[in-house]
Enzyme design. Sequence first.
Site, PDB file in Angstrom:
ATOM      1  N   ASP A 488     -35.953 -47.890  41.837  1.00  0.00           N
ATOM      2  CA  ASP A 488     -34.644 -47.310  42.131  1.00  0.00           C
ATOM      3  C   ASP A 488     -34.557 -45.857  41.628  1.00  0.00           C
ATOM      4  O   ASP A 488     -34.668 -45.599  40.431  1.00  0.00           O
ATOM      5  CB  ASP A 488     -33.583 -48.190  41.443  1.00  0.00           C
ATOM      6  N   GLY A 533     -31.750 -44.211  51.250  1.00  0.00           N
ATOM      7  CA  GLY A 533     -31.992 -43.628  52.566  1.00  0.00           C
ATOM      8  C   GLY A 533     -32.188 -42.120  52.560  1.00  0.00           C
ATOM      9  O   GLY A 533     -32.262 -41.501  53.626  1.00  0.00           O
ATOM     10  N   ASP A 554     -25.077 -48.779  47.949  1.00  0.00           N
ATOM     11  CA  ASP A 554     -24.888 -50.185  47.565  1.00  0.00           C
ATOM     12  C   ASP A 554     -23.846 -50.890  48.429  1.00  0.00           C
ATOM     13  O   ASP A 554     -22.802 -50.327  48.744  1.00  0.00           O
ATOM     14  CB  ASP A 554     -24.400 -50.264  46.110  1.00  0.00           C
TER      15      ASP A 554
END
Length: 733
Positions: A488, A533, A554
Site C-alpha cells: 500500500d 489507481g 477505498d
Amino acid sequence: MKKLFLVALVALMGLQAGAQNVSVSKARFQKGDDKSWAKPEMNDVSWEEIDITKNWDKQGYVINNGYGWYRIHVNIPSSLLKGADQQKVVIFNLPKADDADECYLNGKLIGHTGGMPDSKGGYHSAWSAPRRYAVDAKKGGILWDKDNVIAVRVYNSGEPGGLFDNPLNISLPNAIEGLSLHFTDVNDGQAHCDVELSNAYPLTTNGTLVVTVTDRETGAKIGGLTKKLSPKQGKPARVSVPYDKKKSCMLTATYTDAKSGKTINRKLPLKYILTPAAPSSPRFNGAPLFGVRPNSPVIYRFPVSGERPMKFTCANLPAGLNLSESDGVLSGKIDHSCELTFTVTAENAKGKAQQDFTLKVGDRMIALTPPMGWNSWNCWALSVSQEKVMSSAQALIDKGLADYGYCYMNIDDGWEAEERNPDGTIAVNEKFPSMKALGDWLHARGLKFGIYSSPGDYTCGGYLGSIDHEQQDAESYNSWGVDYLKYDWCGYGREHAKERDKGVASYVRPYLLMQKYLREQPRDIFYSLCQYGMAKVWEWGTFVDANSWRTTGDINDSWRSMFDIGFRQQVGLAPYAGPGHWNDPDMLIVGKVGWSSNLRDSRLTPDEQYTHITLWTLLASNMLIGCDIAQMDDFTLNLLCNNEVNAVNQDVLGKQADRISKDGDIEVWARPLSDGSQAIGIFNVGNEDKKIDLKKYVSPNLTIRDLWRQKNLSEGELNCTIPTHGCKYIKVK
Ligand code: GAL
C-alpha cells in the site's frame, strides 16, 4: 436600554427567534480550559466571535489534544411555551462536537457526549453523534425572557476540531419528535426483523405500532403485527416480526401517538435469499485449474460442497503431489514448467463427484483466476489480531466458504511492531504472538496467508513500512509462509514528494523493487498493488509482475461509494485484466463491517448487495470478504456461495466485463466465458423500480439462465421488474 442591548446581542449571535424554536449560529470563543468559564457571571467580552457551525480548522484555530470553550448568550422567550404541544421539556439541540463536549446552562451541566481525557472512562471520540440535551422547563435552570449563558467545553484530539454542522436549536418538541425506529434484520434460521422504537426525550407517549410485511413482487401483504407501545427514554419498546427469508419483502412500521394522532414511519427492504440450497452430495465449486511456479509449494484446497465426512481420491495423481483424503488439500512441489492433468473424486454418504483438473506449472502462473478469500480491514481495521484471523479462518471453514474457493486469509494494516528488531528485520506487535505459527496453522487447513505493508516509511495506519528493508521483509514473509502481499503506497507519498520527475517511472519504482525480492522467494506470493489507481497502474501493473492492482480509493458500505467505484471507475479497464493479473475495485462490503470493533450490518440494501456481488464477479475482481465471518448470516453466506455466480468470476478465460450499453438508469455489463456463453448483468442504477423486457438485450431464442436463481427463464419471465439499485444476472448461450 436593556431591550436595545438584547436586540443587539441577538443580532451579534446570529440568533433567530420564532414562535417554535430559537436558533443560534454564533458564540464567543476562547482556547484553553478553565471550568469557571461555565459560570454565567464570568466576563467574556474579550472572547472572539466564532461560527459554531464550522470546525476550528476552518476558522484559523489549530487545537490538537486540547480544549476550547464556547459561550452563547441567548434570550429564551416564554412565547416558546405557548405554541408547544407540551410545556415540560425543552431540548437544546447542539451542533456536533469534534470530539467530545460538556454543555452547561447558566452554570449547570445539562449534558455531555464522548469522553474527555480527564473524565471517568477516559477519552473517546463521538464526533459524528447528535447532541440533544433535555432540560426541565420549570426546574432545569432556564431563565425565561432573560439572558441565558450556554457554555460548551469541547475537547479535540486531532484536527479539524470544535463545534460544527447544525446551529444550536432550542425548542419544545411534541411527543413524537424524540422517537426513532430502528431495524435489525436477522436472516438466519427463522428469519425475523427486530423493530425498536426508542424515545430520546423524557416525554410520555402511548400509541400503536403497526408493522406490515409485503411481497415486493405481488404487493400482497404476507405478514406483520399490531401492538400497543409506550417507549420511554432509555427504555425502548421492541417487537420481533418473522418473515419468509426466500421472498423479497418490504417491511413498513408506523407508530401513531394516541393523544395527538401524530405518526412516524419507516420502511426496510428485507434480506432475501435467491441461491438455491446446495445438494448434500459432493459438488466441485472451483475452477478446473490452478497455477504454481516451479519449486514453489502447492497449496490448493479443492472447493467441494456437500455433507462431511467426504473422501478425496485421485487415481492418476502426478508424482510430486499429494492429496489429503479427508479434506482434499493438494500439496507438494513440481520442479519444472509443465501442465499436469488428473481427475479428482470426492465421495460422501450421499454420492460422488469428479473434476478433471489441470495444474499449470510455470513462471507466471500465480492467480490464473482472481483470488478469493478474506481481508481484515473492512471489519477489524487496526484492531486486527492473530486470534481474530484464526477465528475468521475457522468460521470460513465451518460455514462452508472454503468449499466455494475462499482461501486467502489476509491481515491488513496493524500487525507491525513500533520498532524493527536490532538486525533490521520486521517485528510484530503483541496482537500477533507468532506469524510462523499462524502461517502453519492456515496451511494445515489448506488456506493461504496474506499480509500487508507499504513501500514507504509508514503505512496508512501509522505502522512501520518496508522502505530500505524490502529484501529483509520479503525474506521474513517467506519464512512465515506468506502467500499474498498487499503493498500500500501510503507513507511512500513522502518519498515521492522528493522526486523531481513525477512521471510514471516514479510510481513504478517502489513496486518494481519489492517485486524483485518477492519473486526471489521460494514460494508463490500473490503481489497486490494498492496505490488507488495512480499513474494508470493498470497500464504497467503486469510490468512489475503484479497479480492485481487497486484501481480506486477505498470502498465503504454506501451505495455512492460502491456505485462510483464499481460502475463509474471501471469503465474501459477490461482490456488490462487477464489470467494472473486483475483489476481490483477493492474488497467486498457485505456482512458485518465497520472498520473497528463496533461492527454493523452493511448499510447496502439487499438489492445493492446483489448488485455488488454481480458486478464484482463480472469484473473478474479479487473476491475478498471484508466482514466478520463468525457473525455471517444466511443471507450473506448465500450471496457469497452461489456456485454459478462465482463461476463467472473464476472463469478460466479471464475476460473482464465491460459496459456494453447505458440507457438512462439501465446499464448492461457483459463478459464472454470459456464455454462460449456470455454472462450479462442488467443493472438499474436509478432510484425507482424499473420494468424491463429482457428481449431488448438478448434474443429469446437463446437459453437464458438466471444465475442467482439457477434456473432457465421461460419466455413469460422475460418481462420483469428490476428494483432500484438491483439487477438481473443472466448467462446466455
Ligand atoms: C488504505 C488502503 C486500505 C487499507 C488501509 C490500511 O490505504 O486503501 O485498503 O489497507 O490503507 O491502513
